[in-house]
Write an enzyme that holds these catalytic residues in place. Structure first.
Site, mmCIF file in Angstrom:
data_model
loop_
_atom_site.group_PDB
_atom_site.id
_atom_site.type_symbol
_atom_site.label_atom_id
_atom_site.label_comp_id
_atom_site.label_asym_id
_atom_site.label_seq_id
_atom_site.Cartn_x
_atom_site.Cartn_y
_atom_site.Cartn_z
ATOM 1 N N GLU A 64 -26.729 14.565 -5.887
ATOM 2 C CA GLU A 64 -27.681 15.009 -6.073
ATOM 3 C C GLU A 64 -28.589 13.377 -6.526
ATOM 4 O O GLU A 64 -29.592 13.022 -5.763
ATOM 5 C CB GLU A 64 -28.310 16.234 -5.578
ATOM 6 C CG GLU A 64 -28.418 17.209 -7.097
ATOM 7 C CD GLU A 64 -28.727 18.373 -7.129
ATOM 8 O OE1 GLU A 64 -29.724 17.994 -6.730
ATOM 9 O OE2 GLU A 64 -27.278 19.206 -7.742
ATOM 10 N N CYS A 89 -1.397 1.602 -3.330
ATOM 11 C CA CYS A 89 -2.362 2.529 -3.394
ATOM 12 C C CYS A 89 -1.610 3.883 -3.403
ATOM 13 O O CYS A 89 -1.720 4.604 -3.810
ATOM 14 C CB CYS A 89 -3.167 2.701 -1.899
ATOM 15 S SG CYS A 89 -3.752 0.598 -1.520
ATOM 16 N N TYR A 138 -8.337 -3.524 -11.211
ATOM 17 C CA TYR A 138 -7.628 -2.144 -11.515
ATOM 18 C C TYR A 138 -6.737 -1.759 -11.558
ATOM 19 O O TYR A 138 -6.527 -0.935 -12.433
ATOM 20 C CB TYR A 138 -7.852 -2.702 -9.677
ATOM 21 C CG TYR A 138 -8.984 -2.692 -8.620
ATOM 22 C CD1 TYR A 138 -9.378 -1.692 -8.054
ATOM 23 C CD2 TYR A 138 -9.679 -4.343 -8.251
ATOM 24 C CE1 TYR A 138 -9.725 -2.235 -6.682
ATOM 25 C CE2 TYR A 138 -10.791 -4.219 -8.036
ATOM 26 C CZ TYR A 138 -10.905 -3.283 -7.024
ATOM 27 O OH TYR A 138 -11.731 -3.643 -6.178
ATOM 28 N N CYS A 184 1.228 -1.128 -0.647
ATOM 29 C CA CYS A 184 0.271 -0.275 -0.169
ATOM 30 C C CYS A 184 0.962 1.196 -0.069
ATOM 31 O O CYS A 184 0.441 2.123 -0.459
ATOM 32 C CB CYS A 184 -0.786 0.208 0.901
ATOM 33 S SG CYS A 184 -1.687 1.309 1.252
ATOM 34 N N GLU A 237 -6.193 1.368 -13.645
ATOM 35 C CA GLU A 237 -5.959 2.788 -13.227
ATOM 36 C C GLU A 237 -4.522 3.276 -13.856
ATOM 37 O O GLU A 237 -4.110 3.978 -13.931
ATOM 38 C CB GLU A 237 -6.030 2.826 -11.979
ATOM 39 C CG GLU A 237 -6.712 2.364 -10.966
ATOM 40 C CD GLU A 237 -5.912 1.746 -9.623
ATOM 41 O OE1 GLU A 237 -7.794 1.989 -8.864
ATOM 42 O OE2 GLU A 237 -5.807 1.919 -8.931
ATOM 43 N N LYS A 263 0.468 5.460 -6.192
ATOM 44 C CA LYS A 263 -0.391 5.378 -6.704
ATOM 45 C C LYS A 263 -1.490 6.044 -7.109
ATOM 46 O O LYS A 263 -2.016 7.336 -8.281
ATOM 47 C CB LYS A 263 -1.112 3.772 -6.937
ATOM 48 C CG LYS A 263 -2.071 3.705 -8.247
ATOM 49 C CD LYS A 263 -3.590 4.307 -7.576
ATOM 50 C CE LYS A 263 -4.174 4.208 -6.672
ATOM 51 N NZ LYS A 263 -5.053 3.013 -6.217
ATOM 52 N N HIS A 322 -27.170 20.802 -3.598
ATOM 53 C CA HIS A 322 -27.807 20.952 -4.847
ATOM 54 C C HIS A 322 -26.558 22.737 -4.968
ATOM 55 O O HIS A 322 -26.238 23.123 -3.966
ATOM 56 C CB HIS A 322 -29.066 21.269 -5.125
ATOM 57 C CG HIS A 322 -29.203 22.229 -6.830
ATOM 58 N ND1 HIS A 322 -29.565 21.394 -7.567
ATOM 59 C CD2 HIS A 322 -29.526 23.916 -6.918
ATOM 60 C CE1 HIS A 322 -29.984 22.102 -8.915
ATOM 61 N NE2 HIS A 322 -29.952 23.137 -8.255
HETATM 62 P P1 NDP Z 1 -6.887 -8.419 -11.246
HETATM 63 O O1 NDP Z 1 -6.914 -9.827 -11.201
HETATM 64 O O2 NDP Z 1 -8.010 -7.200 -10.912
HETATM 65 O O3 NDP Z 1 -6.899 -8.353 -12.702
HETATM 66 C C1 NDP Z 1 -6.105 -8.900 -13.678
HETATM 67 C C2 NDP Z 1 -6.511 -8.561 -14.830
HETATM 68 O O4 NDP Z 1 -5.175 -10.036 -15.580
HETATM 69 C C3 NDP Z 1 -7.697 -9.197 -14.891
HETATM 70 O O5 NDP Z 1 -8.583 -8.426 -16.608
HETATM 71 C C4 NDP Z 1 -6.844 -11.117 -16.027
HETATM 72 O O6 NDP Z 1 -8.218 -11.509 -16.894
HETATM 73 C C5 NDP Z 1 -6.349 -10.419 -16.709
HETATM 74 N N1 NDP Z 1 -5.163 -11.488 -16.760
HETATM 75 C C6 NDP Z 1 -4.840 -12.010 -15.884
HETATM 76 N N2 NDP Z 1 -3.768 -13.238 -16.324
HETATM 77 C C7 NDP Z 1 -3.618 -13.097 -18.392
HETATM 78 C C8 NDP Z 1 -3.292 -13.776 -18.839
HETATM 79 N N3 NDP Z 1 -2.618 -14.500 -19.162
HETATM 80 N N4 NDP Z 1 -3.267 -13.209 -19.955
HETATM 81 C C9 NDP Z 1 -4.106 -11.518 -19.727
HETATM 82 N N5 NDP Z 1 -4.901 -11.194 -19.715
HETATM 83 C C10 NDP Z 1 -4.516 -11.808 -18.215
HETATM 84 O O7 NDP Z 1 -5.053 -7.578 -11.363
HETATM 85 P P2 NDP Z 1 -4.923 -6.165 -10.769
HETATM 86 O O8 NDP Z 1 -2.937 -7.265 -10.800
HETATM 87 O O9 NDP Z 1 -5.374 -5.687 -11.754
HETATM 88 O O10 NDP Z 1 -5.064 -6.067 -9.329
HETATM 89 C C11 NDP Z 1 -5.024 -7.107 -8.161
HETATM 90 C C12 NDP Z 1 -5.545 -6.610 -6.890
HETATM 91 O O11 NDP Z 1 -5.219 -5.901 -6.044
HETATM 92 C C13 NDP Z 1 -6.765 -6.362 -7.464
HETATM 93 O O12 NDP Z 1 -7.694 -7.907 -6.721
HETATM 94 C C14 NDP Z 1 -8.034 -5.463 -5.889
HETATM 95 O O13 NDP Z 1 -8.112 -6.337 -4.856
HETATM 96 C C15 NDP Z 1 -6.069 -5.132 -5.463
HETATM 97 N N6 NDP Z 1 -6.801 -3.398 -6.165
HETATM 98 C C16 NDP Z 1 -6.852 -1.939 -5.737
HETATM 99 C C17 NDP Z 1 -7.050 -0.758 -5.926
HETATM 100 C C18 NDP Z 1 -8.201 -0.260 -4.900
HETATM 101 O O14 NDP Z 1 -8.839 -0.847 -4.717
HETATM 102 N N7 NDP Z 1 -8.211 0.830 -5.983
HETATM 103 C C19 NDP Z 1 -6.312 -0.961 -7.132
HETATM 104 C C20 NDP Z 1 -5.539 -1.699 -7.087
HETATM 105 C C21 NDP Z 1 -6.010 -3.514 -7.090
HETATM 106 P P3 NDP Z 1 -9.840 -12.108 -16.578
HETATM 107 O O15 NDP Z 1 -10.649 -10.269 -16.189
HETATM 108 O O16 NDP Z 1 -9.953 -12.124 -18.180
HETATM 109 O O17 NDP Z 1 -9.582 -12.867 -15.738
#
Ligand code: NDP
Length: 453
Positions: free
Chosen positions: A440, A48, A178, A43, A182, A51, A435
């Site tokens: 709202e 976080c 995410y 974080c 982002e 970022k 408002h």
């Molecule tokens: P996610 O699991 O959310 O997303 C991973 C992405 O990569 C998905 O779109 C997935 O596709 C894709 N993917 C996985 N494997 C492959 C592959 N072999 N080839 C191509 N694409 C692939 O992970 P993140 O890394 O984005 O985030 C991890 C976690 O961190 C989140 O779940 C969240 O809990 C936390 N986080 C929270 C934030 C916040 O609160 N604002 C900010 C950043 C992270 P598919 O959908 O098809 O599986």
């Protein structure tokens, strides 16, 4: 049997530091903590916090353009990554210092070392010491993973993005979660030419369809080159860049490729399985409702357990562990109705069920509005925002609230209180509108746009 410590925490991130600090300062327990890297964890050091600073930095270019529409005779200059990065690094150093001090002031002994579990009560440190503890808490978090695409070693992850000496001119971001979405917005705002590949039909899988649809639309409209149903086939070095062959038949060179393809729990080489701790399919530590593993003296909290991988959740799991183990008050961390924000541009704030999930569960009414907000519309932008309530057709309770708008993260924190309290649609309606604001609309939507019986 006597132990060196009442509690030994492995990992100095959000969950571990909170548990160590509260156990030591509120219960008088003798606590130690080992961290092999920087205090603050994902974080603070590589998630976080940096970022969000980058989100802020990336939004100024658009603000300057809008200011001109409001009569200001100002022009955007160049973004200087090295100035920003210097300040960001200093801020992270400051925060790391705060984390260290919090532990010190609470009387927690810290070891700047890697720890490995030797038996149910013993930990060996890379610095050579072996210590014993009545309880061990594993809070080692997770790490980004790359797919096994040919040439993937040439790509970077979110860990590396904060360490770049200079920003690339172009980047390909792979993933639709995410982190991918982002950073697509952040880097685009900082002037990098951003292409994003997502293998599925729509980004942000699992979130409300209408909300993620609008985020995708706005990202594309802002200039992010988003390709759905697309993945990398091969990557090769090409001068200082990377040549990428994609499944959509294209072949292009990017300065950088960033994989945001998910995260994995950091359970390798911790000695967990040897002492009897159960590990799940994704490498996560399996725990019960009280964060206890199969070995009664060993607990785990945070991303390493792969429950809800969010900082405030890890903190709550850490607090519940202290309540349970050190205060004699068995407490389960509550994973229901967690409000969360995705810092895309525009942001998404969400709590509760998506329309799709709610429809599967029973009768629902959907209240939704999408419009051009005053501030950007005046500036001549066509940006749209969305406010949506998913309401139970039987109890009238608001089951889900989804906001896509600038500041959605701030809004959903407050809407989350109402939803967590079990507010009904009529409770929202009884609340007087503030408002003129965007939010709202949350209390003025009179007619459902869809009814599912
Ligand atoms: P996610 O699991 O959310 O997303 C991973 C992405 O990569 C998905 O779109 C997935 O596709 C894709 N993917 C996985 N494997 C492959 C592959 N072999 N080839 C191509 N694409 C692939 O992970 P993140 O890394 O984005 O985030 C991890 C976690 O961190 C989140 O779940 C969240 O809990 C936390 N986080 C929270 C934030 C916040 O609160 N604002 C900010 C950043 C992270 P598919 O959908 O098809 O599986």
């Amino acid at each position: 049997m006597t132990f060196d410590y009442d509690l030994f925490v492995i990992g100095g991130g959000s969950g571990g530091v909170r548990a160590a600090r509260v156990a030591a300062s509120e219960t008088g327990a003798k606590v130690a903590l080992a961290e092999e890297d920087r205090y603050g964890g994902t974080c603070v050091i590589r998630g976080c916090v940096p970022k969000k600073l980058m989100v802020f930095a990336s939004e100024y270019a658009g603000m300057v353009e809008d200011a001109q529409s409001y009569g200001w005779s100002i022009k955007a200059g160049e973004f200087d990554w090295s100035i920003f990065k210097g300040k960001m690094d200093a801020e992270l150093d400051r925060l790391e210092g705060i984390y260290r001090n919090l532990l010190k002031n609470a009387g927690v002994t810290t070891f700047d070392a890697r720890a490995k579990i030797v038996d149910a009560h013993t930990v060996a440190l890379s610095s050579g010491e072996t210590v014993t503890a009545k309880h061990i808490l594993v809070a080692v978090g997770g790490r980004p993973v790359k797919p096994d695409t040919m040439g993937a070693e040439m790509g970077i992850t979110s860990n590396d993005i904060f360490l770049l000496d200079k920003l690339p001119e172009s980047i390909l971001i792979v993933g639709g979660g995410y982190i991918a979405c982002e950073f697509a917005g952040i880097l685009h705002g900082l002037g990098v030419k951003v292409t994003q590949f997502y293998r599925g039909a729509q980004i942000l899988r699992g979130f409300d369809d209408e909300a993620r649809g609008l985020v995708a639309e706005e990202m594309v409209q802002h200039g992010i080159d988003l390709h759905l149903g697309t993945n990398i086939l091969e990557m090769h070095r090409d001068g200082n860049g990377v040549r990428v062959k994609a499944s959509n038949g294209t072949e292009r060179v990017f300065d950088q490729v960033m994989f945001a393809t998910g995260r994995a729990p950091n359970t390798d080489d911790l000695g967990l399985e040897d002492v009897g701790v159960e590990i799940g399919r994704k490498g996560e530590i399996l725990v019960d409702d009280y964060s206890q593993t199969k070995v009664p003296s060993i607990y785990a909290v945070g991303d390493v357990t792969d429950r809800a991988n969010l900082t405030p959740v890890a903190i709550r799991e850490g607090m519940a562990f202290v309540e349970t183990v050190f205060k004699g008050n068995p407490t389960k961390p509550d994973h229901e109705l967690i409000p969360t924000a995705i810092f895309t541009q525009p942001e998404m704030g969400t709590v509760g069920l998506s329309e799709e999930d709610a429809r599967d569960a029973g009768p629902v009414e959907i209240y939704c509005t999408s419009f051009r907000p005053m501030q950007t519309s005046f500036a001549g932008r066509s940006d749209r925002v969305m406010m949506k309530l998913v309401v139970c057709g039987e109890t009238r309770k608001v089951l889900g609230c989804h906001i896509v708008a600038p500041g959605a993260g701030e809004m959903i924190q407050l809407a989350g209180i109402a939803v967590k309290m079990g507010a009904t649609k009529e409770d929202f309606d009884r609340t007087v509108a503030v408002h003129p604001t965007m939010s709202e609309e949350m209390v003025t939507m009179k007619t459902p746009v869809r009814i599912n019986r």
